[in-house]
Design an enzyme around this catalytic site. Structure first.
Site, PDB file in Angstrom:
ATOM      1  N   LYS A   1     -44.148 -51.138  34.851  1.00 37.92           N
ATOM      2  CA  LYS A   1     -45.281 -51.588  34.325  1.00 37.92           C
ATOM      3  C   LYS A   1     -45.363 -51.230  32.751  1.00 37.92           C
ATOM      4  O   LYS A   1     -46.003 -51.892  32.111  1.00 37.92           O
ATOM      5  CB  LYS A   1     -46.438 -51.075  35.105  1.00 37.92           C
TER       6      LYS A   1
ATOM      7  N   LYS B   1     -41.773 -64.073  43.080  1.00 34.07           N
ATOM      8  CA  LYS B   1     -42.682 -63.483  43.917  1.00 34.07           C
ATOM      9  C   LYS B   1     -43.906 -64.241  43.418  1.00 34.07           C
ATOM     10  O   LYS B   1     -44.244 -64.254  42.293  1.00 34.07           O
ATOM     11  CB  LYS B   1     -43.233 -62.140  43.921  1.00 34.07           C
TER      12      LYS B   1
ATOM     13  N   LYS C   1     -50.432 -63.627  40.272  1.00 38.16           N
ATOM     14  CA  LYS C   1     -51.553 -64.297  39.423  1.00 38.16           C
ATOM     15  C   LYS C   1     -50.962 -64.304  38.061  1.00 38.16           C
ATOM     16  O   LYS C   1     -51.742 -64.915  37.039  1.00 38.16           O
ATOM     17  CB  LYS C   1     -52.733 -63.190  39.649  1.00 38.16           C
TER      18      LYS C   1
END
Length: 344
Positions: free
Chosen positions: A122, A206, A209
Site C-alpha cells: 500500500k 481482481k 473499486k
C-alpha cells in the site's frame, strides 16, 4: 519437568469482521464477504462493524465519511444481516477499540510489523510519506478481534498474515500477563467459492473499486440495466465452454464468469460446467445476465431504499454500538487490571 501447552480457550464461539467505508461495494465484496456474514450470523454470535478507524489511515473526505458508513451498513442489511441477530456498529463508536489497540502496540514487536506485506504494497515507494496508522493498523485489527474475544474471523488471502499477527499478539499478552487462556487464538474462516472475483475486463486482475473502468465491476448500487449491460460486455474468448475444470485452466475470463455464476447460484463451478459444456458465450451470457439481475437487483434496490432514510440506518448503528460497547467493556476492564492501570 516438561513444558505443557497452555489450556485451550473455553469461551463462547464468536465471529467478527468488518468492511472499510472507503468506496462503493461491488460483486466481489458481496460474494466474498457480505453473503457469508449473513450465513455466519445463524451459526455463532456475530459482530460486524464498519471500519471507519481503519479507513482514515489514508485520507477520507470528512464531509463524506459518515454517509459512507451508512452505505456500508445499508449493504450489510440488504445482503441479509439481521440487526437482531448480528451486532452491527461503527468501529469509532466503541472507544475501547482504540484503547486496546494502544495496549497491543506495546505488546507487538516492531519486527513483526516490518514483515507485514500489506503495508509494503500500500505504501509502495512512498513509505516515508505514509501515515503511522497505515503501518500499525494490523495491531488495531488485532484489537478489533480480541476485544470481543472472537474465535473465528473470515479472511481472504490478503489478510491471513494479519490474523497470524493477531494470534501472536494474543499469545504474547497471555504469556506476559500470566493469563494462559485469557485471549483466544482466533481461527481463519476461509471464504470458499466466490472469495476471489476477478475483473469483467481482465480475468487476471481482481475486481476492484479502484479500477478506472466502471465496466470492470458490478457495483451493488448498479440498477438492473447496468448489471445486464456490464455482463453482456464482459470479456470472453471464442472457445465453447469445456466439460471439466482442468480444461478451463488458462482461460481466465471464462473461468471467472463460470465462478461468478456458480457463486450466485450456490453451486460449484463443476456443476455449472456440466450444464453449459459445449455451449458458447452467446448462450451462457444471457443466463448469467438473468441470474445476476435476479440476485443483485433486489440488493441494490434495498440499499437505495435504506439510504433514502438515513434515520433507519442510524437507529441500527446506534443500537449496535450500544451492544458492542457493552460486550467490549468487560474485556477492556480485565485488560486494564492485568496491565496494572490505576483504578482498574
Amino acid at each position: 519437568m516438561t513444558d505443557q501447552a497452555p489450556p485451550a480457550y473455553s469461551g463462547p464461539k464468536r465471529v467478527l469482521s468488518g468492511v472499510q467505508p472507503s468506496g462503493a461495494l461491488h460483486l466481489g465484496n458481496y460474494l466474498g464477504a457480505l453473503v457469508k456474514f449473513a450465513r455466519l450470523q445463524h451459526e455463532m454470535e456475530t459482530f460486524i462493524f464498519v471500519a471507519d478507524l481503519h479507513a482514515i489511515t489514508v485520507w477520507q473526505d470528512p464531509a463524506l465519511l459518515a454517509n459512507q458508513v451508512r452505505e456500508i451498513t445499508a449493504a450489510y442489511l440488504a445482503s441479509g444481516l439481521d440487526p437482531e441477530k448480528a451486532t452491527i456498529f461503527p468501529q469509532s463508536a466503541v472507544p475501547a477499540h482504540a484503547e486496546l489497540g494502544w495496549i497491543f502496540n506495546c505488546v507487538a514487536r516492531v519486527g513483526w510489523l516490518d514483515r507485514m506485506t500489506q503495508f509494503k504494497e500500500k505504501s509502495g515507494k512512498h513509505k516515508e510519506r505514509s501515515s503511522v496508522g497505515l503501518y500499525t493498523y494490523p495491531v488495531l485489527q488485532a484489537a478489533d478481534i480480541l476485544l470481543y474475544k472472537a474465535t473465528h474471523v473470515p479472511v481472504g488471502d490478503d489478510q491471513r498474515q494479519h490474523l497470524e499477527l493477531t494470534r501472536d499478539i494474543a499469545a504474547k499478552f497471555n504469556h506476559d500477563f500470566d493469563a494462559p487462556d485469557f485471549f483466544p487464538l482466533p481461527e481463519a474462516l476461509t471464504q470458499g467459492p466466490g472469495s476471489r472475483i476477478m475483473s469483467l475486463r481482465d480475468g487476471s486482475a481482481k475486481m476492484s473499486k479502484s479500477d478506472p473502468s466502471d465496466n470492470s465491476r458490478l457495483n451493488l448500487l448498479d440498477d438492473e440495466d447496468a448489471i445486464a449491460q456490464k455482463v453482456r460486455k464482459a470479456k470472453t474468448d471464442p472457445e465453447p465452454l469445456p466439460e471439466t475444470l482442468d480444461e478451463l485452466k488458462g482461460r481466465p475470463e471464462a473461468e471467472n464468469l463460470i465462478g461468478i455464476y456458480a457463486a450466485l447460484d450456490g453451486r460449484t463451478s463443476a456443476e455449472v460446467l456440466s450444464e453449459f459444456a459445449g455451449q458458447g458465450f452467446g448462450a451462457f451470457k444471457p443466463k448469467l445476465v438473468d441470474l445476476a439481475v435476479a440476485k443483485l437487483g433486489p440488493v441494490g434496490a434495498e440499499m437505495r431504499r435504506l439510504m433514502a432514510d438515513p434515520g433507519e440506518i442510524d437507529a441500527v448503528l446506534a443500537k449496535g454500538a450500544a451492544r458492542a460497547r457493552a460486550a467490549a467493556a468487560p474485556t477492556l476492564a480485565e485488560v486494564r487490571a492485568k496491565v496494572g492501570f490505576w483504578g482498574a
